[in-house]
Design a protein around this motif. Structure first.
Motif, PDB file in Angstrom:
ATOM      1  N   GLY A   6       0.800  -1.216   0.000  1.00 32.87           N
ATOM      2  CA  GLY A   6       0.000   0.000   0.000  1.00 32.87           C
ATOM      3  C   GLY A   6       0.827   1.256   0.000  1.00 32.87           C
ATOM      4  O   GLY A   6       0.328   2.328  -0.357  1.00 32.87           O
ATOM      5  N   ALA A   7       2.108   1.154   0.386  1.00 31.54           N
ATOM      6  CA  ALA A   7       2.952   2.346   0.429  1.00 31.54           C
ATOM      7  C   ALA A   7       3.073   3.006  -0.938  1.00 31.54           C
ATOM      8  O   ALA A   7       3.239   4.216  -1.038  1.00 31.54           O
ATOM      9  N   ALA A   8       2.986   2.199  -1.985  1.00 30.18           N
ATOM     10  CA  ALA A   8       3.086   2.763  -3.329  1.00 30.18           C
ATOM     11  C   ALA A   8       1.935   3.712  -3.625  1.00 30.18           C
ATOM     12  O   ALA A   8       2.046   4.593  -4.485  1.00 30.18           O
ATOM     13  N   ASP A   9       0.836   3.550  -2.929  1.00 29.65           N
ATOM     14  CA  ASP A   9      -0.329   4.409  -3.117  1.00 29.65           C
ATOM     15  C   ASP A   9      -0.435   5.488  -2.042  1.00 29.65           C
ATOM     16  O   ASP A   9      -1.470   6.126  -1.896  1.00 29.65           O
ATOM     17  N   GLY A  10       0.652   5.668  -1.280  1.00 27.42           N
ATOM     18  CA  GLY A  10       0.631   6.684  -0.236  1.00 27.42           C
ATOM     19  C   GLY A  10      -0.058   6.243   1.028  1.00 27.42           C
ATOM     20  O   GLY A  10      -0.434   7.083   1.847  1.00 27.42           O
ATOM     21  N   GLU A  11      -0.223   4.927   1.201  1.00 30.61           N
ATOM     22  CA  GLU A  11      -0.827   4.400   2.420  1.00 30.61           C
ATOM     23  C   GLU A  11       0.185   3.503   3.120  1.00 30.61           C
ATOM     24  O   GLU A  11       0.871   2.713   2.472  1.00 30.61           O
ATOM     25  N   ILE A  12       0.301   3.638   4.447  1.00 30.33           N
ATOM     26  CA  ILE A  12       1.232   2.797   5.184  1.00 30.33           C
ATOM     27  C   ILE A  12       0.525   2.151   6.360  1.00 30.33           C
ATOM     28  O   ILE A  12      -0.503   2.648   6.846  1.00 30.33           O
ATOM     29  N   THR A  13       1.107   1.029   6.803  1.00 33.85           N
ATOM     30  CA  THR A  13       0.630   0.336   8.000  1.00 33.85           C
ATOM     31  C   THR A  13       1.765   0.280   9.002  1.00 33.85           C
ATOM     32  O   THR A  13       2.907  -0.050   8.653  1.00 33.85           O
ATOM     33  N   VAL A  14       1.472   0.618  10.229  1.00 37.39           N
ATOM     34  CA  VAL A  14       2.443   0.644  11.314  1.00 37.39           C
ATOM     35  C   VAL A  14       2.007  -0.386  12.345  1.00 37.39           C
ATOM     36  O   VAL A  14       0.825  -0.462  12.695  1.00 37.39           O
ATOM     37  N   ALA A  15       2.948  -1.189  12.850  1.00 41.34           N
ATOM     38  CA  ALA A  15       2.609  -2.233  13.825  1.00 41.34           C
ATOM     39  C   ALA A  15       3.341  -1.997  15.133  1.00 41.34           C
ATOM     40  O   ALA A  15       4.534  -1.716  15.152  1.00 41.34           O
ATOM     41  N   GLY A  16       2.612  -2.116  16.238  1.00 42.64           N
ATOM     42  CA  GLY A  16       3.195  -1.988  17.563  1.00 42.64           C
ATOM     43  C   GLY A  16       2.600  -3.011  18.509  1.00 42.64           C
ATOM     44  O   GLY A  16       1.634  -3.701  18.187  1.00 42.64           O
ATOM     45  N   THR A  17       3.189  -3.127  19.691  1.00 44.77           N
ATOM     46  CA  THR A  17       2.708  -4.110  20.667  1.00 44.77           C
ATOM     47  C   THR A  17       1.652  -3.533  21.603  1.00 44.77           C
ATOM     48  O   THR A  17       1.020  -4.260  22.346  1.00 44.77           O
ATOM     49  N   TYR A  18       1.499  -2.227  21.564  1.00 44.46           N
ATOM     50  CA  TYR A  18       0.684  -1.528  22.547  1.00 44.46           C
ATOM     51  C   TYR A  18      -0.776  -1.476  22.113  1.00 44.46           C
ATOM     52  O   TYR A  18      -1.093  -1.412  20.926  1.00 44.46           O
ATOM     53  N   ALA A  19      -1.646  -1.469  23.094  1.00 43.67           N
ATOM     54  CA  ALA A  19      -3.072  -1.249  22.829  1.00 43.67           C
ATOM     55  C   ALA A  19      -3.345   0.244  22.775  1.00 43.67           C
ATOM     56  O   ALA A  19      -2.739   1.031  23.493  1.00 43.67           O
ATOM     57  N   ILE A  20      -4.249   0.645  21.878  1.00 46.45           N
ATOM     58  CA  ILE A  20      -4.706   2.035  21.822  1.00 46.45           C
ATOM     59  C   ILE A  20      -6.184   2.003  22.181  1.00 46.45           C
ATOM     60  O   ILE A  20      -7.050   1.835  21.336  1.00 46.45           O
ATOM     61  N   GLU A  21      -6.458   2.099  23.474  1.00 48.85           N
ATOM     62  CA  GLU A  21      -7.810   1.933  23.974  1.00 48.85           C
ATOM     63  C   GLU A  21      -8.515   3.258  24.207  1.00 48.85           C
ATOM     64  O   GLU A  21      -9.715   3.290  24.458  1.00 48.85           O
ATOM     65  N   ASN A  22      -7.766   4.358  24.122  1.00 50.65           N
ATOM     66  CA  ASN A  22      -8.299   5.657  24.491  1.00 50.65           C
ATOM     67  C   ASN A  22      -7.579   6.719  23.673  1.00 50.65           C
ATOM     68  O   ASN A  22      -6.353   6.674  23.542  1.00 50.65           O
TER      69      ASN A  22
END
Length: 509
Positions: A36-52
């Motif tokens: 997707g980066a070729a279309d200007g979209e990226i995905t980022v992966a982490g171990t943390y929860a984003i609950e708030n």
């Protein structure tokens, strides 16, 4: 030479809040292109929860995941650069009065929220008032402070006592519309901000999708979409990066870096963090009241070898109680490893070799490091009871002083010595059992001094006392390792593990 206990087995050596248990990287193909980066979209992966998504919330607002998203969707008065210096965000200028107890911030004209409404000084004041009233962890930096709007483009923050660290502390304050009061879960499901991105989708179970804020004062980001995914298993993150499923990860343990560095489709960099491995001595227990005993224990551990074997790329011998990117960093005289001299000094000080010292730590990723410390101390006859504790128990025992040696990886999101030296080492803090009126005086003078050079000098004098009296051992300055798809440009590794996606370009974006 120090032998690392368990050396040769799969290690759990990971850094910061993003790290998880290191496991062998299973066979996988090379990166399958930019995806997707070729279309200007990226995905980022982490171990943390984003609950708030509410950084002011007392229930999780201070979490790393919340802070990471907040800096993308909200603005701050000021923000830190990767080198720890400050730059204006909503504020174009800021200045203190001669006592450093009153700070005036001039706001950037023409800033709007993502819904098109003008952002004014009234919004800043209302957001700050809400921030204090909710009593989140970060609000503790502003006890007794008040903020008023002196014009539509100016706010004044007053402190009950001199505080030259105010601009740095404000790096943890995000401005929301003045109409938001109290905890407002409905607003933060799809919040309105003035940062470079907007929230397209928020799933508290693990995914946040960001899209450009077209009204951002700095211009809309080049990326068309950023997807933040929760991916706690290290092996899964590494495989996803190499396959092109994700484009950016960080918090990578040393034993996995060589494989990533050999992949031409990936870029790997380390960044000096604000974190320092810190091993406090409890100076209130009889065995550790004497500074000569504490210094001898430090001298008995071959930290250089331990770091070389466990953290060859992400660790260096520390030269200060604070990180090199922290205001107040002044290098100290290194402690030379000499076990014979250490044992002789302990004997001369009347140290009781029959007693066991309790060394506590939390999180399995630090197990081998602490095992190595215990091994070196045992070589000179010092017995240590190594206690690995669940985080809640560790924290409770830390505050109750139920330990003799306490290991922590201390980071500093404000980049200022007041948040570490000034907060943790005065007599009143009661964190280490150590009390020194001269140290208190230096720390008080440092936080009251607007002149940055003089503040650094005073913090350096304070560090000299902390270091010389061995209030603790300060073995390692930590670096964070980042890896990303080489089709990306503008990635700036952040010292606190909080990269700014607004600077990134992907593929032909």
């Amino acid at each position: 030479m120090t032998r690392i206990p368990g050396k040769g087995r799969t290690r759990r050596v990971a850094l910061a809040v993003f790290a998880s248990a290191a496991v062998a990287l299973t066979g996988c193909g090379t990166t399958g292109g930019a995806g997707g980066a070729a279309d200007g979209e990226i995905t980022v992966a982490g171990t943390y929860a984003i609950e708030n998504l509410d950084a002011a919330s007392p229930s999780g607002g201070g979490s790393t995941g919340t802070q990471l998203v907040s800096l993308q969707i909200f603005s701050r008065l000021v923000k830190p650069r990767a080198d720890g210096t400050l730059e204006g965000d909503l504020a174009t200028t800021w200045k203190a009065d001669p006592t450093a107890s009153e700070w005036t911030f001039t706001l950037r004209p023409g800033v709007t929220f993502s819904d098109g409404r003008d952002l004014t000084s009234a919004d800043v004041v209302a957001a700050f008032t809400r921030f204090l009233e909710l009593k989140s962890t970060n609000a503790n930096n502003f006890t007794g402070d008040t903020m008023t709007a002196t014009s539509p483009t100016e706010v004044v923050l007053k402190s009950p006592k001199p505080d030259a660290a105010i601009p740095y502390k404000l790096a943890l304050f995000y401005v929301v519309p003045g109409t938001v009061t109290g905890e407002d879960p409905a607003f933060f499901k799809n919040p309105v901000g003035s940062g470079p991105f907007k929230v397209e989708r928020f799933d508290p179970s693990g995914t946040v999708v960001l899209v450009p804020n077209e009204t951002y004062y700095g211009g809309a980001p080049a990326l068309k979409r950023v997807t933040l995914r929760k991916m706690p298993e290290l092996a899964a993150r590494l495989t996803a990066l190499r396959s092109g499923e994700v484009d950016l990860i960080w918090g990578i343990p040393d034993d996995q870096l060589p494989q990533l560095q050999q992949d031409p489709a990936l870029t790997v960099q380390t960044a000096q963090s604000t974190a320092v491995f810190t091993m406090w001595f409890n100076s209130s227990v009889p065995a550790l009241t004497k500074p000569e005993v504490r210094r001898a224990l430090w001298q008995a551990v071959d930290f250089a070898t331990i770091i070389k074997q466990l953290y060859p790329q992400t660790g260096t011998l520390s030269e200060s109680p604070v990180s090199p990117v922290t205001v107040g960093y002044v290098p100290q005289q290194p402690v030379r490893y000499d076990p014979a001299a250490a044992k002789a000094a302990l004997q001369a000080a009347g140290f009781d070799f029959s007693a066991k010292l309790r060394l506590q730590f939390a999180n399995a990723e630090f197990r081998q490091f602490n095992q190595a410390v215990v091994s070196d101390l045992a070589k000179i006859g010092v017995q240590v009871d190594l206690r690995e504790k669940e985080q809640a128990v560790f924290t409770s025992d830390l505050l109750a002083m139920n330990w003799d040696i306490n290991f922590q990886q201390l980071s500093n999101p404000t980049f200022d010595g007041s948040n570490t030296l000034g907060r943790l080492y005065p007599c009143a803090a009661k964190r280490t059992g150590y009390c020194n009126p001269e140290l208190d005086r230096l720390l008080t003078d440092a936080v009251a001094t607007p002149d940055l050079g003089e503040r650094t000098r005073l913090y350096g004098e304070a560090s000299k006392i902390i270091w010389g009296d061995a209030v603790g051992m300060f073995p390692m300055a930590v670096k964070y390792a980042y890896a990303w798809n080489s089709s990306l440009s503008g990635v700036v590794p952040d010292p606190n593990g909080l990269p700014d996606f607004a600077s990134i370009r992907a593929g032909g974006a």
